[in-house]
Every structure is written in C-alpha cells, then in structure tokens.
Design a protein around this motif. Structure first.
Motif, PDB file in Angstrom:
ATOM      1  N   THR A  17       0.836  -1.211   0.000  1.00 28.41           N
ATOM      2  CA  THR A  17       0.000   0.000   0.000  1.00 28.41           C
ATOM      3  C   THR A  17       0.869   1.259   0.000  1.00 28.41           C
ATOM      4  O   THR A  17       0.425   2.302   0.471  1.00 28.41           O
ATOM      5  CB  THR A  17      -0.942   0.013   1.219  1.00 28.41           C
ATOM      6  OG1 THR A  17      -0.161  -0.102   2.409  1.00 28.41           O
ATOM      7  CG2 THR A  17      -1.956  -1.103   1.172  1.00 28.41           C
ATOM      8  N   GLN A  18       2.082   1.156  -0.528  1.00 28.11           N
ATOM      9  CA  GLN A  18       2.996   2.291  -0.508  1.00 28.11           C
ATOM     10  C   GLN A  18       2.574   3.391  -1.485  1.00 28.11           C
ATOM     11  O   GLN A  18       2.630   4.564  -1.159  1.00 28.11           O
ATOM     12  CB  GLN A  18       4.437   1.868  -0.832  1.00 28.11           C
ATOM     13  CG  GLN A  18       5.133   1.144   0.286  1.00 28.11           C
ATOM     14  CD  GLN A  18       4.757  -0.323   0.355  1.00 28.11           C
ATOM     15  OE1 GLN A  18       4.280  -0.895  -0.616  1.00 28.11           O
ATOM     16  NE2 GLN A  18       4.930  -0.933   1.509  1.00 28.11           N
ATOM     17  N   THR A  19       2.172   3.015  -2.680  1.00 31.64           N
ATOM     18  CA  THR A  19       1.827   4.012  -3.690  1.00 31.64           C
ATOM     19  C   THR A  19       0.316   4.127  -3.830  1.00 31.64           C
ATOM     20  O   THR A  19      -0.442   3.264  -3.371  1.00 31.64           O
ATOM     21  CB  THR A  19       2.425   3.639  -5.064  1.00 31.64           C
ATOM     22  OG1 THR A  19       1.762   2.466  -5.546  1.00 31.64           O
ATOM     23  CG2 THR A  19       3.916   3.399  -4.976  1.00 31.64           C
ATOM     24  N   LYS A  20      -0.115   5.176  -4.516  1.00 23.54           N
ATOM     25  CA  LYS A  20      -1.545   5.381  -4.767  1.00 23.54           C
ATOM     26  C   LYS A  20      -2.113   4.217  -5.597  1.00 23.54           C
ATOM     27  O   LYS A  20      -3.220   3.735  -5.337  1.00 23.54           O
ATOM     28  CB  LYS A  20      -1.741   6.712  -5.494  1.00 23.54           C
ATOM     29  CG  LYS A  20      -3.159   7.138  -5.622  1.00 23.54           C
ATOM     30  CD  LYS A  20      -3.248   8.537  -6.219  1.00 23.54           C
ATOM     31  CE  LYS A  20      -4.690   8.987  -6.280  1.00 23.54           C
ATOM     32  NZ  LYS A  20      -4.811  10.354  -6.798  1.00 23.54           N
ATOM     33  N   LYS A  21      -1.344   3.747  -6.561  1.00 24.12           N
ATOM     34  CA  LYS A  21      -1.763   2.620  -7.399  1.00 24.12           C
ATOM     35  C   LYS A  21      -1.898   1.340  -6.563  1.00 24.12           C
ATOM     36  O   LYS A  21      -2.838   0.570  -6.749  1.00 24.12           O
ATOM     37  CB  LYS A  21      -0.763   2.424  -8.534  1.00 24.12           C
ATOM     38  CG  LYS A  21      -1.217   1.462  -9.592  1.00 24.12           C
ATOM     39  CD  LYS A  21      -0.241   1.443 -10.760  1.00 24.12           C
ATOM     40  CE  LYS A  21      -0.726   0.524 -11.840  1.00 24.12           C
ATOM     41  NZ  LYS A  21       0.175   0.504 -13.004  1.00 24.12           N
ATOM     42  N   ASP A  22      -0.955   1.125  -5.633  1.00 22.18           N
ATOM     43  CA  ASP A  22      -1.028  -0.044  -4.737  1.00 22.18           C
ATOM     44  C   ASP A  22      -2.301  -0.003  -3.901  1.00 22.18           C
ATOM     45  O   ASP A  22      -2.995  -1.012  -3.745  1.00 22.18           O
ATOM     46  CB  ASP A  22       0.184  -0.092  -3.801  1.00 22.18           C
ATOM     47  CG  ASP A  22       1.471  -0.488  -4.496  1.00 22.18           C
ATOM     48  OD1 ASP A  22       1.419  -1.051  -5.611  1.00 22.18           O
ATOM     49  OD2 ASP A  22       2.538  -0.226  -3.907  1.00 22.18           O
ATOM     50  N   ARG A  23      -2.594   1.164  -3.336  1.00 17.58           N
ATOM     51  CA  ARG A  23      -3.790   1.299  -2.494  1.00 17.58           C
ATOM     52  C   ARG A  23      -5.065   1.078  -3.308  1.00 17.58           C
ATOM     53  O   ARG A  23      -6.013   0.483  -2.823  1.00 17.58           O
ATOM     54  CB  ARG A  23      -3.810   2.656  -1.807  1.00 17.58           C
ATOM     55  CG  ARG A  23      -2.767   2.789  -0.704  1.00 17.58           C
ATOM     56  CD  ARG A  23      -2.906   4.068   0.090  1.00 17.58           C
ATOM     57  NE  ARG A  23      -2.621   5.265  -0.680  1.00 17.58           N
ATOM     58  CZ  ARG A  23      -1.394   5.743  -0.896  1.00 17.58           C
ATOM     59  NH1 ARG A  23      -0.335   5.131  -0.381  1.00 17.58           N
ATOM     60  NH2 ARG A  23      -1.223   6.848  -1.602  1.00 17.58           N
ATOM     61  N   LYS A  24      -5.060   1.527  -4.554  1.00 20.84           N
ATOM     62  CA  LYS A  24      -6.214   1.319  -5.429  1.00 20.84           C
ATOM     63  C   LYS A  24      -6.421  -0.169  -5.690  1.00 20.84           C
ATOM     64  O   LYS A  24      -7.542  -0.677  -5.632  1.00 20.84           O
ATOM     65  CB  LYS A  24      -6.019   2.078  -6.741  1.00 20.84           C
ATOM     66  CG  LYS A  24      -7.209   2.006  -7.652  1.00 20.84           C
ATOM     67  CD  LYS A  24      -7.014   2.864  -8.890  1.00 20.84           C
ATOM     68  CE  LYS A  24      -8.239   2.806  -9.773  1.00 20.84           C
ATOM     69  NZ  LYS A  24      -8.115   3.653 -10.952  1.00 20.84           N
ATOM     70  N   ARG A  25      -5.333  -0.885  -5.979  1.00 22.66           N
ATOM     71  CA  ARG A  25      -5.426  -2.336  -6.206  1.00 22.66           C
ATOM     72  C   ARG A  25      -5.899  -3.064  -4.939  1.00 22.66           C
ATOM     73  O   ARG A  25      -6.667  -4.011  -5.006  1.00 22.66           O
ATOM     74  CB  ARG A  25      -4.093  -2.898  -6.673  1.00 22.66           C
ATOM     75  CG  ARG A  25      -3.761  -2.548  -8.090  1.00 22.66           C
ATOM     76  CD  ARG A  25      -2.474  -3.247  -8.528  1.00 22.66           C
ATOM     77  NE  ARG A  25      -2.017  -2.761  -9.806  1.00 22.66           N
ATOM     78  CZ  ARG A  25      -2.395  -3.274 -10.981  1.00 22.66           C
ATOM     79  NH1 ARG A  25      -3.225  -4.275 -11.009  1.00 22.66           N
ATOM     80  NH2 ARG A  25      -1.922  -2.776 -12.110  1.00 22.66           N
ATOM     81  N   TYR A  26      -5.410  -2.614  -3.780  1.00 18.44           N
ATOM     82  CA  TYR A  26      -5.833  -3.200  -2.504  1.00 18.44           C
ATOM     83  C   TYR A  26      -7.339  -3.035  -2.334  1.00 18.44           C
ATOM     84  O   TYR A  26      -8.057  -4.000  -2.028  1.00 18.44           O
ATOM     85  CB  TYR A  26      -5.074  -2.521  -1.361  1.00 18.44           C
ATOM     86  CG  TYR A  26      -5.497  -2.983   0.011  1.00 18.44           C
ATOM     87  CD1 TYR A  26      -4.861  -4.059   0.619  1.00 18.44           C
ATOM     88  CD2 TYR A  26      -6.531  -2.357   0.699  1.00 18.44           C
ATOM     89  CE1 TYR A  26      -5.246  -4.497   1.881  1.00 18.44           C
ATOM     90  CE2 TYR A  26      -6.921  -2.789   1.961  1.00 18.44           C
ATOM     91  CZ  TYR A  26      -6.280  -3.852   2.540  1.00 18.44           C
ATOM     92  OH  TYR A  26      -6.670  -4.285   3.772  1.00 18.44           O
ATOM     93  N   ARG A  27      -7.844  -1.812  -2.519  1.00 17.79           N
ATOM     94  CA  ARG A  27      -9.287  -1.558  -2.379  1.00 17.79           C
ATOM     95  C   ARG A  27     -10.093  -2.351  -3.402  1.00 17.79           C
ATOM     96  O   ARG A  27     -11.159  -2.876  -3.095  1.00 17.79           O
ATOM     97  CB  ARG A  27      -9.588  -0.065  -2.503  1.00 17.79           C
ATOM     98  CG  ARG A  27      -9.162   0.745  -1.286  1.00 17.79           C
ATOM     99  CD  ARG A  27      -9.674   2.172  -1.335  1.00 17.79           C
ATOM    100  NE  ARG A  27      -9.326   2.891  -2.550  1.00 17.79           N
ATOM    101  CZ  ARG A  27      -8.190   3.555  -2.753  1.00 17.79           C
ATOM    102  NH1 ARG A  27      -7.273   3.593  -1.795  1.00 17.79           N
ATOM    103  NH2 ARG A  27      -7.970   4.183  -3.887  1.00 17.79           N
TER     104      ARG A  27
END
Length: 110
Positions: A17-27
């Motif tokens: 969840t480090q980057t904005k893209k990572d957090r988007k994929r997590y959600r």
C-alpha cells in the motif's frame, strides 16, 4: 446436509500500500471479495462458505483468475476447511464478528 460437506474458503493476504496505485489495487481486491460474498474475519483475512467441495473449488478458480489479471505484487494465501474444522477455530482474545456469527447461524436455517 452434513457439516463435512459445507466448506469454508479462507483468504489471507498482505498487499503493498505504498503508492496510490497499490492502495487502489488493494481496495479493488477487497471490493471484489465483498462482491463475491466473502466476510471479513479480521484485518486482511476473509472467508466464504460454500455448500460443497466442488463449489469451493470453483470459488478458488474465480479468485485465482481475478488475481492473475489484477494483482501483481504481495502475498495471498488460501485455506480450505470443512464446516466442522472451521467451527473448531478457537478465538483466544476478542469475539467473532457480527457477519461471522450471522453466516454460521444462517447455515442452519433451511
């Protein structure tokens, strides 16, 4: 229906969840789990009940197909339990979530 035929598929994951893209994929992954009918047991641990081993295998297949297309990094593990084995899980601290209790109770409402 025997308790040994009802299956629980448990998904445990640790996604970056480090980057904005990572957090988007997590959600996106968590929304997929909810849409598929999984309940949250605790942080990053979700479970779904299936009425047979065959339907649980199909659930695993759907999950794997989603993951191979949409999730490239992280750690995701799957466990498959019978309902009898799942009922033997011992909670040391805390209590079952409301969703978990409702799901287990609804199994006997037929």
């Amino acid at each position: 229906m025997s308790a040994f035929r009802i299956m629980w598929l448990v998904v445990m994951f640790d996604l970056p969840t480090q980057t904005k893209k990572d957090r988007k994929r997590y959600r996106w992954f968590v929304k997929f789990l909810y849409k598929e009918g999984y309940i949250r047991l605790q942080y990053s641990v979700y479970a779904k009940v299936f009425n047979s081993f065959e339907s649980a295998k199909y659930g695993k297949k759907r999950l794997k197909e989603f993951l191979t297309i949409n999730v490239k990094k992280g750690n995701i593990r799957l466990l498959l339990f019978t309902d009898k084995q799942f009922s033997e899980i011992e909670i040391i601290v805390g209590k079952p979530s409301n969703q978990e209790e409702a799901t287990q109770l609804s199994l006997f409402d037929f």
